[in-house]
Write a protein that holds these residues in place. Structure first.
Motif, PDB file in Angstrom:
ATOM      1  N   TYR A 132      41.329  30.763  34.592  1.00 44.04           N
ATOM      2  CA  TYR A 132      42.142  30.277  35.711  1.00 44.04           C
ATOM      3  C   TYR A 132      43.106  31.331  36.263  1.00 44.04           C
ATOM      4  O   TYR A 132      43.647  31.170  37.361  1.00 44.04           O
ATOM      5  CB  TYR A 132      42.900  28.996  35.326  1.00 44.04           C
ATOM      6  CG  TYR A 132      43.783  29.102  34.100  1.00 44.04           C
ATOM      7  CD1 TYR A 132      43.388  28.546  32.891  1.00 44.04           C
ATOM      8  CD2 TYR A 132      45.020  29.726  34.158  1.00 44.04           C
ATOM      9  CE1 TYR A 132      44.178  28.623  31.763  1.00 44.04           C
ATOM     10  CE2 TYR A 132      45.829  29.808  33.039  1.00 44.04           C
ATOM     11  CZ  TYR A 132      45.398  29.250  31.842  1.00 44.04           C
ATOM     12  OH  TYR A 132      46.197  29.340  30.737  1.00 44.04           O
ATOM     13  N   SER A 186      42.278  34.166  37.300  1.00 46.45           N
ATOM     14  CA  SER A 186      41.633  34.927  38.380  1.00 46.45           C
ATOM     15  C   SER A 186      41.849  34.229  39.718  1.00 46.45           C
ATOM     16  O   SER A 186      40.935  33.662  40.308  1.00 46.45           O
ATOM     17  CB  SER A 186      40.148  35.126  38.091  1.00 46.45           C
ATOM     18  OG  SER A 186      39.538  33.892  37.845  1.00 46.45           O
ATOM     19  N   SER A 187      43.110  34.237  40.157  1.00 48.75           N
ATOM     20  CA  SER A 187      43.499  33.690  41.462  1.00 48.75           C
ATOM     21  C   SER A 187      44.608  34.583  42.010  1.00 48.75           C
ATOM     22  O   SER A 187      45.411  35.129  41.243  1.00 48.75           O
ATOM     23  CB  SER A 187      44.010  32.257  41.293  1.00 48.75           C
ATOM     24  OG  SER A 187      44.782  31.881  42.412  1.00 48.75           O
ATOM     25  N   TRP A 188      44.654  34.722  43.334  1.00 46.67           N
ATOM     26  CA  TRP A 188      45.659  35.605  43.942  1.00 46.67           C
ATOM     27  C   TRP A 188      47.080  35.155  43.633  1.00 46.67           C
ATOM     28  O   TRP A 188      47.999  35.962  43.602  1.00 46.67           O
ATOM     29  CB  TRP A 188      45.456  35.687  45.458  1.00 46.67           C
ATOM     30  CG  TRP A 188      44.293  36.525  45.844  1.00 46.67           C
ATOM     31  CD1 TRP A 188      43.118  36.101  46.381  1.00 46.67           C
ATOM     32  CD2 TRP A 188      44.160  37.944  45.713  1.00 46.67           C
ATOM     33  NE1 TRP A 188      42.262  37.153  46.584  1.00 46.67           N
ATOM     34  CE2 TRP A 188      42.885  38.297  46.192  1.00 46.67           C
ATOM     35  CE3 TRP A 188      44.990  38.950  45.226  1.00 46.67           C
ATOM     36  CZ2 TRP A 188      42.425  39.610  46.197  1.00 46.67           C
ATOM     37  CZ3 TRP A 188      44.535  40.258  45.241  1.00 46.67           C
ATOM     38  CH2 TRP A 188      43.268  40.576  45.723  1.00 46.67           C
ATOM     39  N   ILE A 189      47.282  33.857  43.393  1.00 49.18           N
ATOM     40  CA  ILE A 189      48.642  33.362  43.171  1.00 49.18           C
ATOM     41  C   ILE A 189      49.220  33.912  41.859  1.00 49.18           C
ATOM     42  O   ILE A 189      50.434  34.003  41.700  1.00 49.18           O
ATOM     43  CB  ILE A 189      48.685  31.797  43.207  1.00 49.18           C
ATOM     44  CG1 ILE A 189      50.106  31.299  43.449  1.00 49.18           C
ATOM     45  CG2 ILE A 189      48.102  31.185  41.957  1.00 49.18           C
ATOM     46  CD1 ILE A 189      50.662  31.639  44.811  1.00 49.18           C
ATOM     47  N   VAL A 210      48.882  36.962  40.963  1.00 51.08           N
ATOM     48  CA  VAL A 210      49.057  38.412  41.132  1.00 51.08           C
ATOM     49  C   VAL A 210      50.521  38.777  41.418  1.00 51.08           C
ATOM     50  O   VAL A 210      50.959  39.889  41.142  1.00 51.08           O
ATOM     51  CB  VAL A 210      48.130  38.909  42.273  1.00 51.08           C
ATOM     52  CG1 VAL A 210      48.461  40.318  42.708  1.00 51.08           C
ATOM     53  CG2 VAL A 210      46.671  38.820  41.837  1.00 51.08           C
ATOM     54  N   PHE A 211      51.283  37.803  41.937  1.00 54.15           N
ATOM     55  CA  PHE A 211      52.623  38.132  42.448  1.00 54.15           C
ATOM     56  C   PHE A 211      53.645  38.450  41.352  1.00 54.15           C
ATOM     57  O   PHE A 211      54.609  39.159  41.603  1.00 54.15           O
ATOM     58  CB  PHE A 211      53.118  37.017  43.372  1.00 54.15           C
ATOM     59  CG  PHE A 211      52.377  37.009  44.681  1.00 54.15           C
ATOM     60  CD1 PHE A 211      52.771  37.839  45.714  1.00 54.15           C
ATOM     61  CD2 PHE A 211      51.258  36.217  44.852  1.00 54.15           C
ATOM     62  CE1 PHE A 211      52.069  37.868  46.904  1.00 54.15           C
ATOM     63  CE2 PHE A 211      50.544  36.238  46.037  1.00 54.15           C
ATOM     64  CZ  PHE A 211      50.949  37.067  47.067  1.00 54.15           C
ATOM     65  N   VAL A 250      57.361  34.605  46.377  1.00 52.71           N
ATOM     66  CA  VAL A 250      56.040  33.963  46.374  1.00 52.71           C
ATOM     67  C   VAL A 250      55.672  33.559  44.936  1.00 52.71           C
ATOM     68  O   VAL A 250      55.118  32.484  44.698  1.00 52.71           O
ATOM     69  CB  VAL A 250      54.974  34.889  46.999  1.00 52.71           C
ATOM     70  CG1 VAL A 250      53.610  34.225  46.982  1.00 52.71           C
ATOM     71  CG2 VAL A 250      55.345  35.256  48.431  1.00 52.71           C
ATOM     72  N   GLY A 295      54.904  29.776  43.711  1.00 54.65           N
ATOM     73  CA  GLY A 295      53.671  29.471  42.969  1.00 54.65           C
ATOM     74  C   GLY A 295      53.985  28.777  41.662  1.00 54.65           C
ATOM     75  O   GLY A 295      53.391  27.746  41.315  1.00 54.65           O
ATOM     76  N   GLU A 347      43.310  21.880  34.132  1.00 59.18           N
ATOM     77  CA  GLU A 347      42.954  22.494  32.849  1.00 59.18           C
ATOM     78  C   GLU A 347      43.723  21.818  31.713  1.00 59.18           C
ATOM     79  O   GLU A 347      43.189  21.555  30.648  1.00 59.18           O
ATOM     80  CB  GLU A 347      43.293  23.989  32.873  1.00 59.18           C
ATOM     81  CG  GLU A 347      42.449  24.814  33.795  1.00 59.18           C
ATOM     82  CD  GLU A 347      41.142  25.256  33.163  1.00 59.18           C
ATOM     83  OE1 GLU A 347      41.008  25.136  31.940  1.00 59.18           O
ATOM     84  OE2 GLU A 347      40.260  25.691  33.922  1.00 59.18           O
ATOM     85  N   LYS A 360      36.594  22.396  36.679  1.00 56.51           N
ATOM     86  CA  LYS A 360      35.935  22.345  37.989  1.00 56.51           C
ATOM     87  C   LYS A 360      34.447  22.643  37.856  1.00 56.51           C
ATOM     88  O   LYS A 360      34.066  23.478  37.063  1.00 56.51           O
ATOM     89  CB  LYS A 360      36.590  23.374  38.921  1.00 56.51           C
ATOM     90  CG  LYS A 360      37.879  22.857  39.515  1.00 56.51           C
ATOM     91  CD  LYS A 360      38.435  23.878  40.477  1.00 56.51           C
ATOM     92  CE  LYS A 360      39.761  23.396  41.059  1.00 56.51           C
ATOM     93  NZ  LYS A 360      40.400  24.407  41.884  1.00 56.51           N
TER      94      LYS A 360
END
Lengths: 208, 60
Positions: free
Chosen positions: A35, A37-40, A42-43, A95, A99, A202, A208
């Motif tokens: 889970y 592996s999401s851009w959110i 990364v911040f 950000v 998140g 999760e 999913k």
């Protein structure tokens, strides 16, 4: 020295406690949950990278001083690098905060991770503010004379005088960065101890 | 160097700042743009596919 005496030493107890909570494979893990592996996600690390650039450029500014950063081309460049890395730092941190707020990142015993993040944010705001009033230019004069009334209205002006350049510079380059870096370190260690917060589905066992 | 100065001239910094007034809200245009960019980054981070995500899902 007997084994019992060695076991009683504070160094032995501290090492066992530290390695128990945070073994090396947990401190520097090889993989992350799917889970993440999401851009959110990364911040947080973007904020950390920006913080490193803030500190590096700040160290160079401290070595060379105001005359240099006001009058030379390289000084202007490093001064601007310091400013823009702070802009990226706050942009990414906000950000990251949004998140984590919307995924309720304090779940699963992560309240201390959330709280250290909040306090780090407050320390960073103070660090940025004292930086703006330490620029030694007309901008910093304007900001400090505007801010003094607000600070004085709280009563804090008796010990925290924004018109005192020496005091503001010390807060900016010693006290507040120490607090921000220490809190960030605790925050990251808490993330490593408790792991990255999973999405709601999760946690509830659905995939999913 | 000439290219640098022509680029800098795109945003005139020697004028008065622009402010947006909306009821009790009073915000500089620069701060407003940064907040809008943060909201765009947040929404994009939620919906843009992350590189390698489908491959990782398959390997679960």
């Amino acid at each position: 020295m007997s084994t019992a005496e060695i076991e009683r030493q504070w160094t032995t107890r501290l090492r066992k406690r530290a390695t128990g909570h945070l073994p090396p494979e947990k401190l520097l893990p090889d993989t992350q949950p799917a889970y993440v592996s999401s851009w959110i996600y990364v911040f947080g690390v973007t904020t950390l990278a920006a913080l490193m650039l803030v500190i590096l450029s700040g160290i160079i500014l401290a070595i060379r001083g105001p005359q240099w950063w006001h009058s030379s081309s390289i000084g202007h460049f490093v001064n601007s690098t310091h400013l823009w890395s702070v802009e990226i730092f706050f942009f990414a941190m906000i950000v990251h905060l949004w998140g984590k707020f919307f995924m309720a990142a304090w779940r699963g015993g992560r309240s201390l991770t959330w709280v250290t993040g909040v306090v780090t944010f407050l320390a960073s705001v103070g660090t940025a503010f004292t930086g703006y009033v330490s620029q030694t230019n007309f901008d910093s004069q304007w900001i400090s004379t505007q801010a003094k009334d607000g600070i004085n209205a709280t009563g804090a002006g008796s010990i925290f005088n924004v018109l005192n350049l020496g005091q503001m510079l010390m807060w900016h380059i010693v006290l507040l960065p120490l607090a921000a870096v220490l809190l960030t370190t605790i925050h990251v260690l808490m993330v490593r101890v408790k792991g990255v917060v999973p999405p709601f589905e999760e946690q509830n066992g659905a995939t999913k | 160097m000439a290219y640098f100065w022509s680029l800098a001239a795109l945003i005139p910094l020697n004028n008065y700042g622009h402010y947006i007034h909306w009821g009790v809200i009073d915000i500089s245009l620069a701060n407003f743009i940064v907040i809008v960019l943060m909201i765009i980054a947040f929404i994009a981070a939620l919906f843009l596919p992350f590189p390698g995500r489908s491959r990782r899902k398959e390997s679960r």
